[in-house]
Design a protein around this motif. Structure first.
Motif, PDB file in Angstrom:
ATOM      1  N   LEU A   1       0.867  -1.176   0.000  1.00 37.62           N
ATOM      2  CA  LEU A   1       0.000   0.000   0.000  1.00 37.62           C
ATOM      3  C   LEU A   1       0.907   1.230   0.000  1.00 37.62           C
ATOM      4  N   ASP A   2       1.209   1.743  -1.186  1.00 42.50           N
ATOM      5  CA  ASP A   2       2.099   2.890  -1.324  1.00 42.50           C
ATOM      6  C   ASP A   2       1.262   4.169  -1.259  1.00 42.50           C
ATOM      7  N   ASN A   3       0.605   4.337  -0.114  1.00 40.22           N
ATOM      8  CA  ASN A   3      -0.402   5.398   0.027  1.00 40.22           C
ATOM      9  C   ASN A   3       0.227   6.714   0.481  1.00 40.22           C
ATOM     10  N   ILE A   4       0.873   7.389  -0.460  1.00 33.31           N
ATOM     11  CA  ILE A   4       1.377   8.728  -0.156  1.00 33.31           C
ATOM     12  C   ILE A   4       0.248   9.752  -0.246  1.00 33.31           C
ATOM     13  N   ASP A   5      -0.923   9.294  -0.682  1.00 32.95           N
ATOM     14  CA  ASP A   5      -2.144  10.096  -0.703  1.00 32.95           C
ATOM     15  C   ASP A   5      -3.213   9.292   0.031  1.00 32.95           C
ATOM     16  N   GLN A   6      -4.407   9.849   0.180  1.00 33.56           N
ATOM     17  CA  GLN A   6      -5.463   9.175   0.917  1.00 33.56           C
ATOM     18  C   GLN A   6      -5.877   7.867   0.234  1.00 33.56           C
ATOM     19  N   LEU A   7      -5.849   6.779   1.005  1.00 33.42           N
ATOM     20  CA  LEU A   7      -6.323   5.472   0.550  1.00 33.42           C
ATOM     21  C   LEU A   7      -7.501   5.074   1.423  1.00 33.42           C
ATOM     22  N   THR A   8      -8.640   4.805   0.781  1.00 30.13           N
ATOM     23  CA  THR A   8      -9.851   4.442   1.514  1.00 30.13           C
ATOM     24  C   THR A   8     -10.352   3.095   1.047  1.00 30.13           C
ATOM     25  N   LEU A   9     -10.476   2.166   1.995  1.00 30.86           N
ATOM     26  CA  LEU A   9     -11.123   0.883   1.761  1.00 30.86           C
ATOM     27  C   LEU A   9     -12.447   0.921   2.506  1.00 30.86           C
ATOM     28  N   GLN A  10     -13.538   0.781   1.783  1.00 31.03           N
ATOM     29  CA  GLN A  10     -14.828   0.693   2.454  1.00 31.03           C
ATOM     30  C   GLN A  10     -14.991  -0.728   3.023  1.00 31.03           C
ATOM     31  N   ASN A  11     -16.187  -1.154   3.309  1.00 34.15           N
ATOM     32  CA  ASN A  11     -16.399  -2.437   3.982  1.00 34.15           C
ATOM     33  C   ASN A  11     -16.244  -3.623   3.036  1.00 34.15           C
ATOM     34  N   HIS A  12     -15.742  -4.753   3.582  1.00 33.97           N
ATOM     35  CA  HIS A  12     -15.669  -6.034   2.875  1.00 33.97           C
ATOM     36  C   HIS A  12     -14.821  -5.952   1.606  1.00 33.97           C
ATOM     37  N   VAL A  13     -13.725  -5.223   1.678  1.00 36.69           N
ATOM     38  CA  VAL A  13     -12.791  -5.096   0.551  1.00 36.69           C
ATOM     39  C   VAL A  13     -11.678  -6.125   0.713  1.00 36.69           C
ATOM     40  N   VAL A  14     -11.238  -6.706  -0.411  1.00 35.08           N
ATOM     41  CA  VAL A  14     -10.130  -7.656  -0.406  1.00 35.08           C
ATOM     42  C   VAL A  14      -9.003  -7.113  -1.281  1.00 35.08           C
ATOM     43  N   ILE A  15      -7.797  -7.077  -0.707  1.00 30.20           N
ATOM     44  CA  ILE A  15      -6.575  -6.830  -1.472  1.00 30.20           C
ATOM     45  C   ILE A  15      -5.744  -8.099  -1.353  1.00 30.20           C
ATOM     46  N   SER A  16      -5.610  -8.836  -2.437  1.00 33.77           N
ATOM     47  CA  SER A  16      -4.968 -10.151  -2.388  1.00 33.77           C
ATOM     48  C   SER A  16      -3.446 -10.051  -2.357  1.00 33.77           C
ATOM     49  N   GLN A  17      -2.811 -11.208  -2.176  1.00 29.24           N
ATOM     50  CA  GLN A  17      -1.366 -11.272  -2.000  1.00 29.24           C
ATOM     51  C   GLN A  17      -0.617 -10.695  -3.205  1.00 29.24           C
ATOM     52  N   GLY A  18       0.396  -9.896  -2.868  1.00 23.40           N
ATOM     53  CA  GLY A  18       1.246  -9.329  -3.903  1.00 23.40           C
ATOM     54  C   GLY A  18       0.638  -8.179  -4.679  1.00 23.40           C
ATOM     55  N   ALA A  19      -0.574  -7.765  -4.340  1.00 25.38           N
ATOM     56  CA  ALA A  19      -1.201  -6.640  -5.046  1.00 25.38           C
ATOM     57  C   ALA A  19      -0.549  -5.326  -4.611  1.00 25.38           C
ATOM     58  N   MET A  20      -0.633  -4.332  -5.485  1.00 28.36           N
ATOM     59  CA  MET A  20      -0.019  -3.031  -5.199  1.00 28.36           C
ATOM     60  C   MET A  20      -1.029  -1.908  -5.416  1.00 28.36           C
ATOM     61  N   ILE A  21      -1.096  -1.024  -4.444  1.00 30.74           N
ATOM     62  CA  ILE A  21      -1.835   0.221  -4.597  1.00 30.74           C
ATOM     63  C   ILE A  21      -0.775   1.320  -4.732  1.00 30.74           C
ATOM     64  N   VAL A  22      -0.592   1.827  -5.942  1.00 31.81           N
ATOM     65  CA  VAL A  22       0.491   2.774  -6.231  1.00 31.81           C
ATOM     66  C   VAL A  22      -0.112   4.168  -6.383  1.00 31.81           C
ATOM     67  N   GLN A  23       0.116   5.010  -5.393  1.00 29.79           N
ATOM     68  CA  GLN A  23      -0.508   6.336  -5.391  1.00 29.79           C
ATOM     69  C   GLN A  23       0.469   7.464  -5.675  1.00 29.79           C
ATOM     70  N   GLY A  24       1.681   7.108  -6.077  1.00 31.09           N
ATOM     71  CA  GLY A  24       2.670   8.113  -6.412  1.00 31.09           C
ATOM     72  C   GLY A  24       3.245   7.884  -7.796  1.00 31.09           C
ATOM     73  N   SER A  25       3.616   8.981  -8.439  1.00 29.94           N
ATOM     74  CA  SER A  25       4.280   8.925  -9.737  1.00 29.94           C
ATOM     75  C   SER A  25       5.110  10.191  -9.888  1.00 29.94           C
ATOM     76  N   HIS A  26       5.603  10.428 -11.090  1.00 27.00           N
ATOM     77  CA  HIS A  26       6.395  11.635 -11.358  1.00 27.00           C
ATOM     78  C   HIS A  26       5.949  12.241 -12.677  1.00 27.00           C
ATOM     79  N   ASP A  27       6.053  13.541 -12.772  1.00 30.74           N
ATOM     80  CA  ASP A  27       5.716  14.249 -13.999  1.00 30.74           C
ATOM     81  C   ASP A  27       6.897  14.136 -14.962  1.00 30.74           C
ATOM     82  N   TYR A  28       6.807  13.192 -15.888  1.00 33.52           N
ATOM     83  CA  TYR A  28       7.916  12.915 -16.801  1.00 33.52           C
ATOM     84  C   TYR A  28       8.107  14.007 -17.854  1.00 33.52           C
ATOM     85  N   LYS A  29       7.182  14.956 -17.916  1.00 34.41           N
ATOM     86  CA  LYS A  29       7.306  16.052 -18.883  1.00 34.41           C
ATOM     87  C   LYS A  29       8.216  17.170 -18.379  1.00 34.41           C
ATOM     88  N   LYS A  30       8.587  17.086 -17.105  1.00 35.33           N
ATOM     89  CA  LYS A  30       9.429  18.125 -16.521  1.00 35.33           C
ATOM     90  C   LYS A  30      10.796  17.540 -16.162  1.00 35.33           C
TER      91      LYS A  30
END
Length: 198
Positions: free
Chosen positions: A90-119
């Motif tokens: 969970l790479d949650n550098i921003d708000q990450l919200t899981l409501q009820n009965h959510v499943v994140i399985s093994q090895g899954a990634m929540i990627v909330q960061g990137s870079h502006d490659y145009k700059k």
């Protein structure tokens, strides 16, 4: 003619909103390493309490398996009866919200960061992620910044979500595309309950 190039020496992340001071981030780094990332710490019951201690909102019945990496708990909200599988990231550098009965399985990634490659100085980009009730991120799947998995949608194993997933739909591929509707059998008995009792 010379084309512009990337210059990473100009990168400066000091103004990125981390949401906590250096001491709190350091304490979380070691807590995460010892109690969450550590595969030799199998005890689940203390993990929700530790997350709450660092500012996360965590509901009841939450299961967090060993090997899970959580970036910033103070930017994390988990509803009731959610499951997070082994080695989920969970790479949650921003708000990450899981409501009820959510499943994140093994090895899954929540990627909330990137870079502006145009700059040339590669400034950091981030965006919130929302996993609505009943949604499922399959094993090894990736959810990128700004994406919402709507109610009971499924991101199949190994797939990559770059756009919102519609409710009760199963998505597959990279980028993920809808492949069929998710149909839930309302008459299926719960474990330990016979069909005649249900």
């Amino acid at each position: 003619m010379t084309r512009p190039t990337v210059d990473l020496s100009r990168f400066d992340n000091s103004d990125f909103p981390k949401g906590a001071g250096a001491i709190k981030r350091t304490l979380w780094y070691f807590t995460n390493a010892v109690f969450f990332l550590n595969p030799c710490f199998p005890f689940r019951s203390v993990k929700p309490a530790l997350l709450r201690l660092f500012g996360a909102q965590v509901g009841k019945g939450v299961v967090i398996h060993p090997g899970v990496n959580i970036k910033f708990p103070w930017k994390l909200t988990i509803g009731d009866h959610c499951w997070i599988g082994q080695r989920a990231w969970l790479d949650n550098i921003d708000q990450l919200t899981l409501q009820n009965h959510v499943v994140i399985s093994q090895g899954a990634m929540i990627v909330q960061g990137s870079h502006d490659y145009k700059k040339p100085h590669y400034p950091t980009l981030s965006g919130p992620v929302l996993l609505e009730s009943g949604s499922w991120v399959g094993a090894g799947a990736i959810v990128t910044l700004g994406v919402t998995l709507k109610s009971h949608s499924v991101l199949a194993a190994g797939s990559v979500a770059t756009k919102d997933l519609e409710p009760y739909m199963i998505y597959q591929g990279n980028p993920a595309q809808p492949v069929r509707e998710r149909v839930i059998d309302p008459g299926a008995p719960s474990p330990g309950v016979s069909a005649t009792e249900a």
